[in-house]
Design an enzyme around this catalytic site. Sequence first.
Site, PDB file in Angstrom:
ATOM      1  N   LYS A 176      -2.456  -1.926  -3.277  1.00  6.95           N
ATOM      2  CA  LYS A 176      -3.489  -1.032  -2.716  1.00  6.95           C
ATOM      3  C   LYS A 176      -3.033   0.414  -2.870  1.00  6.95           C
ATOM      4  CE  LYS A 176      -6.020  -0.038   1.549  1.00  6.95           C
ATOM      5  NZ  LYS A 176      -6.727  -0.627   2.676  1.00  6.95           N
ATOM      6  N   GLU A 182       0.814  -1.225   0.000  1.00 13.45           N
ATOM      7  CA  GLU A 182       0.000   0.000   0.000  1.00 13.45           C
ATOM      8  C   GLU A 182       0.844   1.270   0.000  1.00 13.45           C
ATOM      9  OE1 GLU A 182      -2.766   0.405   3.291  1.00 13.45           O
ATOM     10  OE2 GLU A 182      -3.533   2.303   2.539  1.00 13.45           O
TER      11      GLU A 182
HETATM   12  P1  13P Z   1      -9.249   4.621   3.727  1.00 13.55           P
HETATM   13  O1  13P Z   1     -10.065   3.880   2.718  1.00 13.55           O
HETATM   14  O2  13P Z   1     -10.048   5.279   4.806  1.00 13.55           O
HETATM   15  O3  13P Z   1      -8.244   5.544   3.074  1.00 13.55           O
HETATM   16  O4  13P Z   1      -8.386   3.547   4.492  1.00 13.55           O
HETATM   17  C1  13P Z   1      -7.780   2.538   3.802  1.00 13.55           C
HETATM   18  C2  13P Z   1      -6.632   2.032   4.558  1.00 13.55           C
HETATM   19  O5  13P Z   1      -6.554   0.857   4.847  1.00 13.55           O
HETATM   20  C3  13P Z   1      -5.591   2.970   4.947  1.00 13.55           C
HETATM   21  O6  13P Z   1      -4.429   2.265   5.307  1.00 13.55           O
END
Ligand code: 13P
Length: 336
Positions: A220, A178
Amino acid sequence: MAITDELKSTIVAIAVKGKGILAADESTKTATKRLEAVGVQSTEENRRRYRELLFSAPDTNKHLAGVILYEETLMQKASDDTPFPSYLSKKGILPGIKVDKGLVKIPFTEDEEVTQGLDGLPERLAEYKKLGAKFAKWRAVYKITGKLPSPLAISTNAEVLARYAAICQSLGIVPIVEPEVLLDGNHTIERCAVVSEAVLREVFSALKRNLVNVKLIILKPSMVLSGKDCPQKSSPEQVAEETLKVLKKSVPSEVPTINFLSGGQTPEQATIHLNLMNKHPQPWNLSFSYARALQDPAMKAWAGKEENVKKAQQIFFHRLKLNSLATEGKYAVNME
Ligand code: 13P
């Protein structure tokens, strides 16, 4: 099962059209902020009750392939005494776990940060795996200004993300990679596109260097958006187009699934953007891994009261269903 087969079977279960991931892995600090905003005291039991509301909502397994948990929740139980990971698995939803330990400053930069948590990670992952975790999550963040992110922040975070991903795969845990380019700031969508491309290119070069198999990861990313304070607001079509352009330039087609974060978009925006991107077939499965965009309306409706649980669950299910339709390009605003 052999490690590669374990990874493959998790990917097969996650990269399913019509299904996405719920991020319910807020740290205690973040969970406290969100709960207090709706007037709920953030005790361990209230966090458990709230998470149980989400996990026990009827029919969510139609649209959810996985849920990312925080360590506290991985160890907690549903009211019927079933540990949450088994509770989810029994519904056909894979449990995952956030494994990073938050952000620390990178010295000599303008307050840029790198994500920590590699020390002891193999041991922690082995423990989480015993408790049922099939995948993990690690979030890196990048701030945009005229000059930032610096090349140092881009390369340091990429290397750490890749080392985390390699450790996960070596233990049979699918890594969610991510890299979040933050929405804060007054940058244009064009600037966000340039930064996002640089960030993703570096992440994939680090993954390769660290021998990570990109066929067995979940990416992600953030969508490509103009900054929160940018005077020129981009249209949904522009967001979808710029995001796809960046992904096509920097993400190998072997990556099986891209599950976006919502990153401060409204629930409706996050759904609209995902839907537009799925109007045409793409090289990867394109889905969601939202926290706020899935949870916020339900949490507000709940406000800590037992008598609101049903209503909150219906609202949560409705958001899930709309996002599920968006993974097939079949959502329309009048379904809200
Ligand atoms: P949000 O969808 O609120 O941005 O959160 C996703 C997430 O897992 C952040 O690490």
